[in-house]
Design an enzyme around this catalytic site. Sequence first.
Site, PDB file in Angstrom:
ATOM      1  N   HIS A  81       0.694  -1.285   0.108  1.00  0.00           N
ATOM      2  CA  HIS A  81      -0.001  -0.054  -0.106  1.00  0.00           C
ATOM      3  C   HIS A  81       0.975   1.328  -0.104  1.00  0.00           C
ATOM      4  O   HIS A  81       0.510   2.385   0.480  1.00  0.00           O
ATOM      5  CB  HIS A  81      -0.935   0.020   1.355  1.00  0.00           C
ATOM      6  CG  HIS A  81      -1.790  -1.202   1.470  1.00  0.00           C
ATOM      7  ND1 HIS A  81      -2.933  -1.427   0.939  1.00  0.00           N
ATOM      8  CD2 HIS A  81      -1.329  -2.342   2.032  1.00  0.00           C
ATOM      9  CE1 HIS A  81      -2.997  -2.937   1.331  1.00  0.00           C
ATOM     10  NE2 HIS A  81      -2.393  -3.352   1.988  1.00  0.00           N
ATOM     11  N   LYS A 108      15.961  21.049 -11.415  1.00  0.00           N
ATOM     12  CA  LYS A 108      15.206  19.873 -11.623  1.00  0.00           C
ATOM     13  C   LYS A 108      16.127  18.758 -12.310  1.00  0.00           C
ATOM     14  O   LYS A 108      17.050  19.383 -13.309  1.00  0.00           O
ATOM     15  CB  LYS A 108      14.086  20.004 -12.783  1.00  0.00           C
ATOM     16  CG  LYS A 108      12.850  20.877 -11.789  1.00  0.00           C
ATOM     17  CD  LYS A 108      12.244  20.078 -10.729  1.00  0.00           C
ATOM     18  CE  LYS A 108      11.581  18.760 -11.057  1.00  0.00           C
ATOM     19  NZ  LYS A 108      10.250  19.025 -11.746  1.00  0.00           N
ATOM     20  N   SER A 115      14.401  20.499 -16.631  1.00  0.00           N
ATOM     21  CA  SER A 115      13.426  21.512 -16.564  1.00  0.00           C
ATOM     22  C   SER A 115      13.700  22.902 -17.396  1.00  0.00           C
ATOM     23  O   SER A 115      14.733  23.280 -17.198  1.00  0.00           O
ATOM     24  CB  SER A 115      12.579  21.780 -15.247  1.00  0.00           C
ATOM     25  OG  SER A 115      11.815  22.895 -15.613  1.00  0.00           O
ATOM     26  N   GLU A 138      10.110   7.368 -16.878  1.00  0.00           N
ATOM     27  CA  GLU A 138       8.625   7.833 -16.982  1.00  0.00           C
ATOM     28  C   GLU A 138       8.253   7.634 -18.440  1.00  0.00           C
ATOM     29  O   GLU A 138       6.977   7.125 -18.761  1.00  0.00           O
ATOM     30  CB  GLU A 138       8.416   9.322 -16.978  1.00  0.00           C
ATOM     31  CG  GLU A 138       8.746   9.876 -15.532  1.00  0.00           C
ATOM     32  CD  GLU A 138       8.794  11.277 -15.310  1.00  0.00           C
ATOM     33  OE1 GLU A 138       8.263  12.219 -16.205  1.00  0.00           O
ATOM     34  OE2 GLU A 138       9.294  11.682 -14.439  1.00  0.00           O
TER      35      GLU A 138
END
Length: 466
Positions: free
Chosen positions: A159, A292, A286, A299
């Site tokens: 979880h 970043k 970024s 991804e």
Amino acid sequence: MPKKTQATWGGRFTAGPADLMLQFSESVSLDRRLAPFDVAGSKAHSAMLAHVGLITAKERNAIHAGLDAILAEIAAGKFTWDTRLEDVHMNLEAALTKRVPAAAKLHTARSRNDQVATDMRLFLKHASAVLGGKILGAQRALLAIAGANRDVLIPGYTHLQRAQPVQFAHHLFAWLEMLERDRARLADVVAHANWCPLGSGALAGTTLPIDREFTAKALGFVDAKGRPQVTQNSMDAVADRDMFIEFATACALFGTHLSRIAEDLILWTSAEFKFVELPQAFCTGSSLMPQKKNSDSCELLRGKSARLQGNLHTLLTLVKGLPLTYNRDLQEDKPPVFDSFDQSALCADVLAGTVAGLTVNRDRCAAAVADPALLATDLADYLVTRGVPFREAHHAVGAVVRLAEGNAMALNQLPLEEVRKVHAAFGPDWTKVFDLDRALAKRTGTGMPGPAQVAKQFNRWKKLLK
Ligand code: ARG
């Protein structure tokens, strides 16, 4: 004005297809990559035709030489593909006809239907083997990282809540298991594709005295003992697309595994976890926020899984409801198969590259796994060894956890008198449970994250992936 058709099937037509129809129906822009398989099929087929006396040895030799020359031209990028000739099969036949008069006999006892089925089976055998090799490469990269971080422990999660401590390697071995099943599924595709459909003709075979076993052997459609394997029903052989779907399934499931692996890595690279650092070569920045460093390779691995699932869905929908046998719809079977192969192969390489440059933040892992609450289950087991039924032990430890939380204390800091008030079975040795090394050493069963078991798994994977 409609043009007179030059197509191989043009005999019964007085006019050729509209330009729009040509544009709509061509597949050569995509299926030209089948050329090496198509040439192999044509060489085996013409060898068989000579073997049974339907063409002469001289004609066979001329066909073989012509096909080899065409293939060399394709490899050199000098071949001119013509969309007006529809597909790879007719482009190659037209080119051969220009060079070799005997080309007119090549299509004897053959249809494009059994030809395309053969090409794709050869392609699927090749693609499954290549992809299996690339997945093996990713597995090896994972094993190397696990090996370099043998002593690292992290929390295992359920979880997405910290659950129990595990070896970092044990978590990576879970990924290896997933990828190992992907390789096994691809090996199954190879086995299922390993039956030669040539000789099925358009759907009902041929009246000519061909030798299907000869062709099958020449193309490597053989069993472990070298015996030829030929498909057993001519209608099924040209209508069936099962192994396309099986290949796309293997890729879709591989994609699902990639997506879960990528998601773990994405979480682990966030500032909240910071268990691992990904190599800069597989991250991007970024355009706005200078600080970043984004885990883009992961991804995209997660994102590509959607595409791989889509390809599978396309194939299932394409075949569903088609009457036997061949229908032109089936030409749409190739883009999803090719895309699944190309993207899966790329994904396997990207996973290997990302993992190879990964570093583990040992301090962060150690801090995360230090919470004694991760061993609450072990504490319940401790009570069980002292004769307490598990349900009662679970309840008692739950109460101890609540007590610690209420006092803003770590679980193992509670005084013995307090825990004995919860259950009399707690003894003076109760805090020994919270020794991480001791806790892991108790996990001796197969498949558990104990050090002896993990060592065994290292040996097993070294052998499996060598
Ligand atoms: N380009 C076709 C395909 O990929 C080849 C088979 C054509 N057969 C036919 N009967 N028109 O499906």
